[in-house]
Design a protein around this motif. Structure first.
Motif, short mmCIF file in Angstrom:
data_model
loop_
_atom_site.label_atom_id
_atom_site.label_comp_id
_atom_site.label_asym_id
_atom_site.label_seq_id
_atom_site.Cartn_x
_atom_site.Cartn_y
_atom_site.Cartn_z
N TRP A 34 104.84 62.98 -28.12
CA TRP A 34 104.53 62.94 -26.76
C TRP A 34 103.14 62.03 -26.47
CZ3 TRP A 34 108.39 63.91 -24.13
CH2 TRP A 34 109.38 64.81 -24.32
N GLY A 85 97.65 64.12 -32.79
CA GLY A 85 98.29 64.80 -31.69
C GLY A 85 97.60 64.55 -30.48
N CYS A 86 98.06 65.19 -29.20
CA CYS A 86 97.70 65.12 -27.83
C CYS A 86 96.03 65.86 -28.18
CB CYS A 86 98.46 66.14 -27.18
SG CYS A 86 100.10 65.63 -27.17
N CYS A 91 98.82 69.39 -25.11
CA CYS A 91 99.98 69.61 -25.90
C CYS A 91 101.24 70.04 -25.07
CB CYS A 91 99.56 70.57 -27.11
SG CYS A 91 101.15 71.17 -27.99
FE1 FES Z 1 101.45 66.53 -28.90
FE2 FES Z 1 101.81 69.12 -29.25
S1 FES Z 1 103.05 67.77 -28.14
S2 FES Z 1 100.26 67.81 -30.10
#
Ligand code: FES
Length: 160
Positions: A34, A85-86, A91
């Protein structure tokens, strides 16, 4: 007689000496779908250059990264691993990146314990809008790994 000898010497072809192949680091990039993967995509679509040393694997969330993935990557000839990650609070699975961060810290301790430099594995937060940051992160990880040199498993590294 002398010119004949010179001609002979000149006519001898030099043996082809191959230069040793230049070592390039192989970095395994494990990115959440994402944010960081979208950020890496933006890097490409924005035509921002970064070292071509990274091979990217997309996972649904950084919490999906089992420490075993890291160990297996290093066993499979990766010289380093980048997990991204985010940002905290972003997240898509609410708190997956917090779990990932905890796991990552434990994994670093494990790497230290087995004699590997802990900076062979790095963690970052990159959002979907941070294409330039993704390029900077990869450049930094690549530079760090280049300084450390190729990974020789089963050989203790200088961890300082
Ligand atoms: Fe990106 Fe969880 S969706 S770290």
């Amino acid at each position: 007689m002398e010119t004949e000898l010179k001609d002979k010497i000149v006519s001898i072809e030099k043996p082809a000496i191959e230069a040793p192949p230049e070592w390039k680091p192989m970095i395994m990039g494990i990115l959440c779908n994402w944010c960081s993967y979208a950020g890496s995509d933006l890097t490409g679509t924005s035509r921002i250059q970064y070292p071509p040393d990274i091979r990217i694997i997309r996972v649904p969330c950084s919490s999906r990264v089992d420490p075993w993935f890291i160990i297996k990557s290093l066993q499979a000839h990766a010289d380093g691993v980048l997990i991204s990650g985010c940002h905290p609070g972003d997240c898509h699975y609410i708190s997956g990146n917090y779990y990932a961060r905890r796991r990552f810290l434990v994994t670093k301790k494990l790497l230290n314990f087995v004699g590997l430099h802990e900076d062979r594995v790095q963690f970052s937060w990159v959002s979907a809008a941070e294409g330039a940051k993704f390029a900077q992160v990869v450049a930094k990880v690549s530079e760090d790994i280049r300084k450390m040199g190729p990974l020789h498993l089963y050989k203790k590294e200088n961890t300082r």
